[in-house]
Design a protein around this motif. Structure first.
Motif, short mmCIF file in Angstrom:
data_model
loop_
_atom_site.label_atom_id
_atom_site.label_comp_id
_atom_site.label_asym_id
_atom_site.label_seq_id
_atom_site.Cartn_x
_atom_site.Cartn_y
_atom_site.Cartn_z
N PRO A 1 0.80 -1.23 0.00
CA PRO A 1 0.00 0.00 0.00
C PRO A 1 0.83 1.28 0.00
O PRO A 1 0.32 2.35 -0.26
N ILE A 2 2.13 1.13 0.33
CA ILE A 2 2.98 2.33 0.35
C ILE A 2 4.22 2.03 -0.50
O ILE A 2 4.28 1.02 -1.17
N HIS B 1 -3.26 11.49 14.84
CA HIS B 1 -2.80 12.54 13.94
C HIS B 1 -1.52 13.17 14.50
O HIS B 1 -0.54 13.37 13.76
N LEU C 1 1.39 10.73 14.06
CA LEU C 1 1.83 10.59 12.67
C LEU C 1 2.59 11.82 12.19
O LEU C 1 3.60 11.71 11.49
N ASP D 1 7.19 6.59 4.96
CA ASP D 1 5.92 6.56 4.25
C ASP D 1 4.91 5.83 5.12
O ASP D 1 5.27 5.16 6.09
N GLY D 2 3.64 5.95 4.78
CA GLY D 2 2.65 5.22 5.56
C GLY D 2 1.25 5.47 5.07
O GLY D 2 1.03 6.32 4.21
N THR D 3 0.29 4.71 5.59
CA THR D 3 -1.11 4.94 5.28
C THR D 3 -1.95 4.58 6.50
O THR D 3 -1.50 3.85 7.38
N VAL D 4 -3.17 5.15 6.55
CA VAL D 4 -4.04 4.94 7.72
C VAL D 4 -5.35 4.33 7.26
O VAL D 4 -5.84 4.66 6.18
N THR E 1 -9.40 3.51 8.66
CA THR E 1 -10.41 3.53 9.71
C THR E 1 -11.59 2.65 9.34
O THR E 1 -12.36 2.26 10.19
N GLU E 2 -11.72 2.35 8.06
CA GLU E 2 -12.85 1.52 7.64
C GLU E 2 -12.50 0.05 7.75
O GLU E 2 -11.37 -0.35 7.49
N GLU E 3 -13.52 -0.74 8.15
CA GLU E 3 -13.27 -2.15 8.44
C GLU E 3 -12.61 -2.90 7.29
O GLU E 3 -11.69 -3.69 7.50
N ALA E 4 -13.07 -2.64 6.07
CA ALA E 4 -12.51 -3.37 4.93
C ALA E 4 -11.04 -3.05 4.76
O ALA E 4 -10.20 -3.93 4.54
N LYS E 5 -10.68 -1.76 4.90
CA LYS E 5 -9.28 -1.37 4.74
C LYS E 5 -8.45 -1.88 5.90
O LYS E 5 -7.29 -2.27 5.74
N ALA F 1 -7.62 -5.32 5.24
CA ALA F 1 -6.62 -5.42 4.18
C ALA F 1 -5.22 -5.15 4.72
O ALA F 1 -4.27 -5.86 4.39
N LEU F 2 -5.09 -4.15 5.58
CA LEU F 2 -3.77 -3.84 6.12
C LEU F 2 -3.30 -4.94 7.07
O LEU F 2 -2.14 -5.33 7.06
#
Lengths: 523, 254
Positions: free
Chosen positions: A330-331, A355, A358, A369-372, A374-378, A381-382
């Motif tokens: 993802p990154i 926040h 980060l 680098d990074g990603t956040v 909050t949604e269950e599907a994501k 995935a992470l």
């Protein structure tokens, strides 16, 4: 082989022997090294009973009379059809195979009690089995031990929504318990990749760790009570639901992590935390392991009480995920990746803390680098990027797995040293795991089983671990595969006392023989 | 050509959440329930950002119609690479009655106001499954429409489009300005990376009211009742063939 292992134990050892000295003693014995190699050549290989395992102890063999007895107490649940017994004879990694001919599936504690009472009187060995997801060959028979499966003991007995105490039979699948609790606004205090198959009884018997240990602690703390059946069939009811009870010795602690060798767990009562209202998952990339450790410190300081997981994987793991499971990064590509999870009761509060953390991590260049999510599907995935590394490894070839506890700052050094040590002998050498708990999963793959590679890995990895006073099995347990390495992490007096306890609780040694305790311990 | 793309993003209940019907059967429970951007809208945003990265368009404007919380959805679009956002403030009864007809009127008005060259939408929302907004918007503007797009490429002032239809794939060429609705296989939405999440906090979101755009929100539809689908009966496992026959006889099937 057994007599060779006896040799070093007879050596006069000063009290409180240093791990390095122990290694020296073991190293100095050519015979011990040779027997170690022989142990592996058999144990991880063949399609017949592992020749590296110890010789079959003189248990009785199952007769028609025995089967008649079992069929009387377990009608329709005494399995002798080889095709139906076979899956229970092989472990999840397909690395060890037993030759049991009988699979028993009790539904009640009373049935377990009758089975064990009978087996004890008949001197028949028994292999308790839950979800069969263990990684050290502890869950399957070595020879013809009767398999005692808890799979049909899957009832939830009680849930107290005020105290959060769940009481259930040992065969409940962890994921099913999670679903049940989530509907009631609670969660299980432990979570692991095998959740779809592993059973809570097995989790307790192996003191499973997992992804939430950082936040909710180990089963030694969250299990409030156990119901067990001892080797002679006696039912031991310690199924308390009390948070505090200092009346006498806390017997359940002995059975948590005993790997089915001291008693069969039939019911568990466990303290469950509330389901967090706000869960965030962050996936970060770091250039060096030192930066990763500094990020961990920053994390503990700024996220504090909302931190619920801190896991890592290296770029080799990412390569395997991309290649074998087609999971995209993802990154951008980084040498190290971190998965951080926060769990809290207030989304706004948690988002603000996250926040701030980060922003600090990025501006101080700890993180590149990074990603956040909050949604269950994501979030799923992470998490799958960390949870599915084990699966990706199975596609890379034959895997040699090591589960090590080390001082946190030394964790990745073992991976680097192993890579240098093995050179071209290995296909992949990867490191990942619960870095927040100081627990490394070191895995080495090879196109096929390779005894020469194994000889290069072991005892190098165990000696390296012992030299830092680490644990050669942080959470996977000893089972069959690691039983003889116990001395790398425990002193011989301690192991001897373990043997005494085993002899007291299971004088005939019928419960899960050949596992957990080393072969050189005389029963 | 302005090189400006309007992307519609809808705030819906997260698709992983278990939906519960309100006890009074007037709708579903939304209070305290996890919401997120409609997955097809995410794909639309991704396509718009990709076009901008290819320098085929100049600006991506994310639009959402709804209450204050819709701004979070716009922020997500900004974190994925949209340049600025427009929040059309609709709340209360108006929001409950908001449907494709009203939204397409709003989008048509905004398209004219912003001089948009392209409107990118998800093919449908996962809460109402209407699959109407894109088509209605195109009709109101008298623009061509490329719906269920699985491939989009710009060629001068025309768009080559591949549509997923029941019989297979349809290749069409349409003029701009146009409305495109995104289907599942158009692309895989990117993760919003930290540097972009930080940048997004500084991007502008303008708030407008439907009245400012001259849009009438009256609905022609009235929801009579919302109820759960019939409960699925649990299956039964039997140990032997004899048991199976007995159970079948009991159920009157044999």
């Amino acid at each position: 082989m057994t007599s060779e292992l006896h040799e070093y134990d007879k050596d006069p050892q000063p009290k409180g022997i240093h791990a390095a000295e122990l290694s020296a003693i073991m190293l100095s014995s050519e015979q011990v090294l040779a027997s170690t190699r022989k142990l592996h050549a058999g144990a991880e290989g063949s399609k017949v009973s592992p020749s590296g395992a110890p010789e079959r102890l003189p248990f009785c063999r199952v007769t028609e009379e025995d089967l008649a007895f079992f069929r009387k107490i377990l009608p329709g649940r005494t399995i002798v059809d080889p095709d139906l017994v076979e899956p229970s004879n092989v472990d999840w990694l397909k690395s060890v195979r037993g030759s049991s001919e009988v699979l028993l599936r009790p539904q009640t504690t009373e049935e377990v009690s009758q089975i064990l009472s009978y087996c004890n009187s008949r001197n028949l060995a028994v292999n308790p089995q839950g979800g069969n997801t263990g990684l050290v060959g502890g869950s399957v028979p070595v020879y013809d031990e009767i398999i005692l499966s808890t799979s049909l003991m899957n009832k939830i007995l009680n849930f107290d929504s005020i105290s959060g105490v769940l009481t259930c039979q040992a065969g409940c699948v962890l994921e099913n318990l999670s679903f049940y609790l989530e509907e009631r606004d609670y969660i299980m205090p432990l979570d692991l990749g095998a959740k779809g198959s592993c059973q809570i009884g097995g989790n307790v018997a192996t003191n499973a760790g997992g992804l939430r240990l950082l936040r909710y602690g180990s089963l030694h703390g969250t299990v409030l009570g156990l119901e067990l059946v001892l080797a002679d069939g006696q039912v031991l009811d310690c199924l308390s639901t009390l948070r505090k009870d200092n009346t006498g010795y806390d017997l359940k602690q002995l059975f948590i992590g005993s790997e089915g060798t001291l008693g069969v767990i039939t019911a568990v009562s466990i303290l469950c935390p509330r389901k967090p209202k706000s869960v965030n998952v962050v996936f970060l990339g770091c250039e060096t392991f030192e930066q990763l450790l500094k990020t961990f410190q920053l994390c503990k300081g700024m996220l504090g009480e909302i931190l619920s997981a801190f896991e890592f994987l290296d770029s080799e793991c990412m390569r395997l995920l991309n290649t074998h499971l087609k999971l995209p990064n993802p990154i951008s590509d980084c040498p190290f990746y971190i998965v951080i999870e926060t769990s809290g009761s207030d989304p706004t509060h948690d988002a603000q803390k996250l926040h701030n953390f980060l922003e600090e991590a990025m501006t101080s260049s700890l993180v590149s680098d990074g990603t956040v999510a909050t949604e269950e599907a994501k979030i799923k995935a992470l998490w799958s990027l960390r949870e599915r590394v084990t699966e990706a490894l199975t596609h890379d070839g034959f895997t040699y797995k090591y589960d090590i506890s080390l001082p946190v700052e030394r964790i990745y050094q073992l991976v680097t040293d192993m890579r240098k040590h093995l050179g071209n002998q290995a296909k992949s050498v990867v490191g990942y795991g619960h870095v927040g708990d100081g627990n490394l999963h070191l895995n080495v793959t090879s196109p096929s089983k390779d005894p020469a590679l194994l000889a290069a890995i072991e005892p190098f990895v165990y000696e390296w671990t012992a030299s830092c006073r680490g644990s050669i099995s942080a959470e996977h347990g000893l089972g069959l595969k690691k039983r003889n390495y116990i001395y790398y992490s425990k002193q011989s007096q301690a192991v001897a006392l373990m043997g005494n306890i085993k002899a007291m609780l299971d004088p005939k040694g019928i419960l899960n023989p050949y596992k957990t305790l080393p072969d050189n311990l005389k029963q | 050509m302005s090189g400006r793309v309007l992307v519609g993003v809808k705030r819906v209940i997260d698709y992983a959440v278990k939906i519960r019907v309100k006890p009074d059967n007037t709708g579903v429970v939304t209070d305290g329930v996890k919401h997120s951007m409609n997955p097809f809208c995410e794909i639309a945003v991704e396509e718009a950002v990709k076009l901008k990265e290819k320098k085929l368009i100049k600006e991506v404007v994310a639009v959402s119609c709804g209450p204050q919380q819709s701004q979070e959805t716009i922020r997500t679009a900004l974190a994925m690479g949209a340049d600025r956002g427009i929040h059309v403030d609709v709340s209360g009864k108006d929001y409950e009655n908001l449907g494709p007809l009203q939204v397409s009127k709003i989008l048509a008005a905004l398209a004219k106001q912003e001089d948009a060259q392209l409107i990118l939408l998800g093919k449908q929302a996962i809460d109402d499954d209407c699959n109407q907004t894109g088509q209605m918007t195109a009709a109101l503007l008298d623009w061509p429409q490329g719906t269920f797009a699985s491939e989009v490429s710009l060629e001068g002032d025309k768009i080559n489009l591949v549509r997923e239809i029941d019989g297979g794939l349809e290749h069409i060429k349409i003029n701009t300005p146009a409305v495109i609705t995104a289907d599942l296989r158009l692309n895989t939405p990117r993760y919003a990376t930290l540097p972009n999440i930080m940048k997004a906090k500084k991007k502008k979101i303008a708030t407008v009211k439907p009245a400012d755009l001259g849009v009438d929100l009256t609905s022609r539809l009235e929801v009579l009742k919302v109820e759960e689908p019939p409960q699925r009966q649990a299956g039964m496992k039997v140990e032997t063939v004899e048991d199976l026959v007995v159970k079948l006889k009991e159920a009157g099937r044999v």
